[in-house]
Write an enzyme that holds these catalytic residues in place. Structure first.
Site, PDB file in Angstrom:
ATOM      1  N   HIS A  28      11.975 -11.758   6.698  1.00 35.78           N
ATOM      2  CA  HIS A  28      10.908 -10.877   5.613  1.00 35.78           C
ATOM      3  C   HIS A  28      11.784 -11.036   4.242  1.00 35.78           C
ATOM      4  O   HIS A  28      12.548 -10.446   3.671  1.00 35.78           O
ATOM      5  CB  HIS A  28      10.882  -9.526   5.738  1.00 35.78           C
ATOM      6  CG  HIS A  28       9.868  -9.140   5.122  1.00 35.78           C
ATOM      7  ND1 HIS A  28       8.498  -8.765   5.646  1.00 35.78           N
ATOM      8  CD2 HIS A  28       9.626  -8.684   3.639  1.00 35.78           C
ATOM      9  CE1 HIS A  28       7.732  -8.313   4.582  1.00 35.78           C
ATOM     10  NE2 HIS A  28       8.241  -8.465   3.526  1.00 35.78           N
ATOM     11  N   HIS A  30      10.774 -13.018   0.151  1.00 32.34           N
ATOM     12  CA  HIS A  30       9.760 -13.591  -0.692  1.00 32.34           C
ATOM     13  C   HIS A  30      10.478 -14.488  -1.727  1.00 32.34           C
ATOM     14  O   HIS A  30      11.636 -14.184  -1.956  1.00 32.34           O
ATOM     15  CB  HIS A  30       9.137 -12.660  -1.287  1.00 32.34           C
ATOM     16  CG  HIS A  30       8.235 -12.033  -0.622  1.00 32.34           C
ATOM     17  ND1 HIS A  30       7.075 -11.949  -0.339  1.00 32.34           N
ATOM     18  CD2 HIS A  30       8.296 -10.344   0.063  1.00 32.34           C
ATOM     19  CE1 HIS A  30       6.307 -11.110   0.603  1.00 32.34           C
ATOM     20  NE2 HIS A  30       7.327 -10.108   0.657  1.00 32.34           N
ATOM     21  N   HIS A 214       1.615  -8.561   6.115  1.00 36.23           N
ATOM     22  CA  HIS A 214       2.014  -7.280   6.096  1.00 36.23           C
ATOM     23  C   HIS A 214       1.207  -6.282   6.243  1.00 36.23           C
ATOM     24  O   HIS A 214      -0.194  -6.242   6.301  1.00 36.23           O
ATOM     25  CB  HIS A 214       2.246  -7.231   4.299  1.00 36.23           C
ATOM     26  CG  HIS A 214       3.269  -7.741   3.639  1.00 36.23           C
ATOM     27  ND1 HIS A 214       3.598  -9.180   3.944  1.00 36.23           N
ATOM     28  CD2 HIS A 214       4.356  -7.470   2.715  1.00 36.23           C
ATOM     29  CE1 HIS A 214       4.624  -9.617   3.255  1.00 36.23           C
ATOM     30  NE2 HIS A 214       5.048  -8.706   2.515  1.00 36.23           N
ATOM     31  N   GLU A 217       3.050  -0.258   5.733  1.00 33.33           N
ATOM     32  CA  GLU A 217       4.195   0.349   4.618  1.00 33.33           C
ATOM     33  C   GLU A 217       3.655   1.381   3.751  1.00 33.33           C
ATOM     34  O   GLU A 217       3.742   2.522   3.618  1.00 33.33           O
ATOM     35  CB  GLU A 217       4.839  -0.843   3.918  1.00 33.33           C
ATOM     36  CG  GLU A 217       6.053  -0.313   2.948  1.00 33.33           C
ATOM     37  CD  GLU A 217       6.777  -1.130   2.087  1.00 33.33           C
ATOM     38  OE1 GLU A 217       7.955  -0.918   1.742  1.00 33.33           O
ATOM     39  OE2 GLU A 217       6.014  -1.971   1.389  1.00 33.33           O
ATOM     40  N   ASP A 295      13.359  -8.191   1.784  1.00 37.94           N
ATOM     41  CA  ASP A 295      12.211  -8.226   1.172  1.00 37.94           C
ATOM     42  C   ASP A 295      12.344  -8.863  -0.148  1.00 37.94           C
ATOM     43  O   ASP A 295      12.022  -9.996  -0.176  1.00 37.94           O
ATOM     44  CB  ASP A 295      11.722  -6.788   1.140  1.00 37.94           C
ATOM     45  CG  ASP A 295      10.432  -6.733   0.814  1.00 37.94           C
ATOM     46  OD1 ASP A 295       9.372  -7.804   0.700  1.00 37.94           O
ATOM     47  OD2 ASP A 295       9.661  -5.705   0.573  1.00 37.94           O
ATOM     48  N   ASP A 296      12.652  -8.189  -1.139  1.00 39.61           N
ATOM     49  CA  ASP A 296      13.075  -8.653  -2.569  1.00 39.61           C
ATOM     50  C   ASP A 296      14.273  -8.185  -3.046  1.00 39.61           C
ATOM     51  O   ASP A 296      14.148  -7.401  -4.070  1.00 39.61           O
ATOM     52  CB  ASP A 296      11.649  -8.337  -3.589  1.00 39.61           C
ATOM     53  CG  ASP A 296      10.255  -8.614  -3.059  1.00 39.61           C
ATOM     54  OD1 ASP A 296      10.182 -10.041  -2.850  1.00 39.61           O
ATOM     55  OD2 ASP A 296       9.463  -8.104  -2.640  1.00 39.61           O
TER      56      ASP A 296
END
Length: 355
Positions: A28, A30, A214, A217, A295-296
């Protein structure tokens, strides 16, 4: 164990193995959010872009789990994305992404990209995707990391665009390095109707692509059920809030739907107040297949190894449990069998070396 002597007192302390040497599958991540802070700052200077403090600061920030909080996050993300303005920039992002993951012990990387974001600078969505795939092949060979690509559509755009992206992804489907192995759906899960994206995911599955949307969350277990029933995921991006309904969580476990858990993201976006509140142990105890992710990291200020460190130091996982998490990440991946087999053998060796 190490026996430590201080003055006349002795005690034993557990050996903590180096988590960078633990083979991991990172599932995961991006494209824009993977950028190094130094890279985004350099590109911003080249293009005369003034970056907001949330991008340039090294401090983790926390936003309220509201639409307004998401808007603030999206503003930061868009500012960083605006710094990538051509083929050379795109190749640099991919190259550095793979290099950084290799340094953290990733043997398999599956990252997400929405080519529409970069299409205006390179002549369309097809060349945008081809640039990413080509550089992913090169970086995979250079750094010895198996690399798959997820083409991700956005909930903020019309579902017809998702169908266009699904067809594009299908043209480049494969299980080799620098090929498309999955189709995703990202952005604020409170936006759009999940059912309207069902056709796009059907197109992707027909081409043999994994379904990796996704969900779970920003919305709870009831939306996890919706995503599962309508998009038939192989994995869920996040999915942590399935823990709020044991029936839903048990169904994920029974169905073998893996969860891409990103604790730093959960805290920064206000889903949980602190790292301690992320229900990692509850998910593990329920038997869920989990792959920790970053994630980021550009925005959440925390990379993959830090997620494993949090699992160790905050959630109290032993090295045996951390090794189990690493194995689970490969179980959840679409890495070639040979990569999985070598990784599992090295995970066992990692445990044996520190015993």
């Amino acid at each position: 164990m190490l026996r430590v002597l201080v003055g006349s007192l002795t005690w034993e302390t557990a050996v903590m193995r180096d988590l960078r040497l633990l083979p991991k599958a990172h599932l995961h991540l991006h494209f824009t959010g993977s950028m190094r802070p130094s890279t985004v700052a350099e590109l911003a200077a080249v293009y005369g872009i003034r970056l907001p403090e949330g991008v340039t600061s090294s401090q983790q920030w926390r936003l309220p789990a509201t639409s307004r909080g998401w808007f603030r996050f999206q503003r930061l993300y868009d500012a960083a994305r605006a710094c990538v303005r051509g083929e050379a920039d795109m190749r640099r992002v991919v190259r550095e992404m793979v290099e950084d993951d290799a340094a953290e012990g990733s043997w398999r990387l599956e990252f997400q990209v929405d080519p529409t974001s970069y299409a205006p600078f390179v002549g369309g969505i097809t060349p945008a995707l081809e640039i990413v795939l080509d550089e992913a092949k090169i970086a995979a060979r250079q750094w010895g990391v198996s690399v798959g690509v997820v083409v991700a559509s956005s909930r903020m755009r019309h579902p017809l665009e998702a169908r266009t992206l699904a067809r594009l992804a299908a043209r480049y489907a494969g299980d080799g390095d620098g090929e498309v192995m999955g189709f995703g759906l990202s952005n604020d899960e409170r936006r759009g109707r999940t059912s309207e994206f069902e056709h796009a995911f059907r197109l992707a599955r027909r081409a043999g692509l994994a379904s990796v949307p996704h969900g779970g969350e920003l919305l709870g277990a009831d939306h996890v059920e919706v995503v599962v029933s309508q998009l038939a995921p192989n994995r869920l991006g996040h999915g942590v809030r399935a823990v709020e309904d044991r029936r839903v969580l048990d169904e994920l476990v029974r169905s073998g739907i893996a969860l891409e858990v990103n604790p730093a993201s959960n805290v920064s976006l206000g889903v949980y107040n602190s790292d301690e509140d992320v229900p990692l142990a509850s998910l593990i105890d329920a038997g869920a297949t989990i792959a920790l992710g970053a994630d980021d990291p550009l925005l959440f200020k925390s990379r993959l190894v830090a997620q494993y460190e949090s699992a160790r130091m905050v959630h109290g996982l032993s090295d045996e449990q951390l090794a189990h998490l690493a194995r689970s990440s490969f179980d959840a991946s679409f890495a070639p069998p040979a990569v999985r087999e070598r990784a599992v053998a090295e995970i066992d060796a990692w445990l044996a070396r520190g015993a």
